[in-house]
Design a protein around this motif. Sequence first.
Motif, PDB file in Angstrom:
ATOM      1  N   GLU A 277       8.064  -6.655   2.083  1.00 33.08           N
ATOM      2  CA  GLU A 277       6.872  -5.815   2.017  1.00 33.08           C
ATOM      3  C   GLU A 277       6.456  -5.557   0.569  1.00 33.08           C
ATOM      4  N   GLU A 278       7.439  -5.374  -0.301  1.00 34.18           N
ATOM      5  CA  GLU A 278       7.127  -5.151  -1.720  1.00 34.18           C
ATOM      6  C   GLU A 278       6.503  -6.397  -2.349  1.00 34.18           C
ATOM      7  N   VAL A 279       7.013  -7.579  -1.964  1.00 35.72           N
ATOM      8  CA  VAL A 279       6.429  -8.822  -2.466  1.00 35.72           C
ATOM      9  C   VAL A 279       4.967  -8.924  -2.031  1.00 35.72           C
ATOM     10  N   ALA A 280       4.710  -8.646  -0.765  1.00 35.74           N
ATOM     11  CA  ALA A 280       3.328  -8.688  -0.270  1.00 35.74           C
ATOM     12  C   ALA A 280       2.464  -7.668  -1.009  1.00 35.74           C
ATOM     13  N   ARG A 281       3.009  -6.498  -1.247  1.00 36.18           N
ATOM     14  CA  ARG A 281       2.266  -5.428  -1.925  1.00 36.18           C
ATOM     15  C   ARG A 281       1.840  -5.822  -3.329  1.00 36.18           C
ATOM     16  N   HIS A 282       2.636  -6.660  -3.990  1.00 36.19           N
ATOM     17  CA  HIS A 282       2.358  -7.056  -5.366  1.00 36.19           C
ATOM     18  C   HIS A 282       1.496  -8.324  -5.471  1.00 36.19           C
ATOM     19  N   THR A 283       0.931  -8.750  -4.349  1.00 32.50           N
ATOM     20  CA  THR A 283       0.083  -9.945  -4.346  1.00 32.50           C
ATOM     21  C   THR A 283      -1.207  -9.705  -5.134  1.00 32.50           C
ATOM     22  N   SER A 284      -1.723 -10.776  -5.727  1.00 33.65           N
ATOM     23  CA  SER A 284      -3.019 -10.694  -6.401  1.00 33.65           C
ATOM     24  C   SER A 284      -4.077 -10.161  -5.443  1.00 33.65           C
ATOM     25  N   THR A 285      -5.044  -9.403  -5.983  1.00 33.43           N
ATOM     26  CA  THR A 285      -6.074  -8.815  -5.140  1.00 33.43           C
ATOM     27  C   THR A 285      -7.429  -8.910  -5.827  1.00 33.43           C
ATOM     28  N   SER A 286      -8.448  -9.286  -5.063  1.00 38.09           N
ATOM     29  CA  SER A 286      -9.787  -9.448  -5.609  1.00 38.09           C
ATOM     30  C   SER A 286     -10.386  -8.099  -5.998  1.00 38.09           C
ATOM     31  N   MET A 287     -10.836  -7.989  -7.239  1.00 40.57           N
ATOM     32  CA  MET A 287     -11.504  -6.794  -7.765  1.00 40.57           C
ATOM     33  C   MET A 287     -10.654  -5.524  -7.647  1.00 40.57           C
ATOM     34  N   PHE A 288      -9.348  -5.693  -7.471  1.00 41.53           N
ATOM     35  CA  PHE A 288      -8.418  -4.564  -7.315  1.00 41.53           C
ATOM     36  C   PHE A 288      -8.795  -3.674  -6.124  1.00 41.53           C
ATOM     37  N   LEU A 289      -9.394  -4.306  -5.101  1.00 39.72           N
ATOM     38  CA  LEU A 289      -9.777  -3.544  -3.915  1.00 39.72           C
ATOM     39  C   LEU A 289      -8.615  -3.368  -2.940  1.00 39.72           C
ATOM     40  N   GLN A 290      -7.597  -4.238  -3.027  1.00 37.42           N
ATOM     41  CA  GLN A 290      -6.370  -4.118  -2.224  1.00 37.42           C
ATOM     42  C   GLN A 290      -6.695  -3.932  -0.733  1.00 37.42           C
ATOM     43  N   GLN A 291      -7.400  -4.918  -0.198  1.00 37.15           N
ATOM     44  CA  GLN A 291      -7.944  -4.799   1.148  1.00 37.15           C
ATOM     45  C   GLN A 291      -7.118  -5.518   2.204  1.00 37.15           C
ATOM     46  N   PHE A 292      -5.830  -5.232   2.273  1.00 30.95           N
ATOM     47  CA  PHE A 292      -5.033  -5.722   3.396  1.00 30.95           C
ATOM     48  C   PHE A 292      -3.975  -4.686   3.742  1.00 30.95           C
ATOM     49  N   SER A 293      -3.475  -4.770   4.970  1.00 27.65           N
ATOM     50  CA  SER A 293      -2.362  -3.935   5.417  1.00 27.65           C
ATOM     51  C   SER A 293      -1.465  -4.779   6.309  1.00 27.65           C
ATOM     52  N   MET A 294      -0.235  -4.308   6.494  1.00 23.86           N
ATOM     53  CA  MET A 294       0.741  -5.008   7.344  1.00 23.86           C
ATOM     54  C   MET A 294       1.165  -4.093   8.488  1.00 23.86           C
ATOM     55  N   LEU A 295       1.272  -4.639   9.671  1.00 24.60           N
ATOM     56  CA  LEU A 295       1.831  -3.914  10.799  1.00 24.60           C
ATOM     57  C   LEU A 295       3.129  -4.593  11.222  1.00 24.60           C
TER      58      LEU A 295
END
Length: 248
Positions: free
Chosen positions: A31-49
């Motif tokens: 989960e931490e690896v996914a959290r540190h993924t590159s993100t467009s415009m720093f909008l951080q528009q994903f979540s994990m269930l």
Amino acid sequence: MNETIKTQLNHRTIRAFKNQELTDEQKKTLEEVARHTSTSMFLQQFSMLHVTDDEKRAKIREITGQKYVGANGDLFIFVADLYRNSEIRRQLGKDEGALHGTDVFLQAVEDTVLAVQNFVNAAESMGLGAVILGSINNEPKELVKILNLPKMTYPVLGVQVGVPDQEPQLKPRLPLEFISFENEYPHDFSIENLASYDEVVQTYYDLRDANKRIDSFTNQIGSAKLDNRKTHRSQILEVLHEQGLCWK
């Protein structure tokens, strides 16, 4: 060549897992690896269930039509998430601005897909195996209900991850000459140039059914999987609109 590249070049989709769940440490690391993924415009528009409810897992397995989904190992659903940012804007007294647009949604999809790939790369580096599940979108309306997803979200991909219980062959990919170009895209493609690759694919046996010969690549592209036919996947755009996404 280093260990990271070796792991990536050795990528194999795993569809059989041992009957054990991820440890808390493994889960948090992924989960931490996914959290540190590159993100467009720093909008951080994903979540994990992380889907642990047996009833939900069974329903998702039915949607996918794949018996290993929600069985052994752990099931994650990766969601393009514009809800969080729409709530931030609302609570700041702002309108939703560009959040209903296709451009911003595609940025969310990009964030989500990149997170999935990082998640899988990390899992494989830890000796785990994974299968990426586009099949969760076989019935998008039903999946949104099962996961109780709010407006402004959409489930893009699933990942089943765990301790491998198989050692499949390395599946042959298209040669570089067909996917890597310089400066311009060539327009002189001929199906005849894929004859050698078709032969390689025809000798590959997928461990999902070791007695079934896998068809050639070009025959698969010409098969019913890309025919213009109506399925529940035809609802994807409708569901996106219902979720408040891709309005313009």
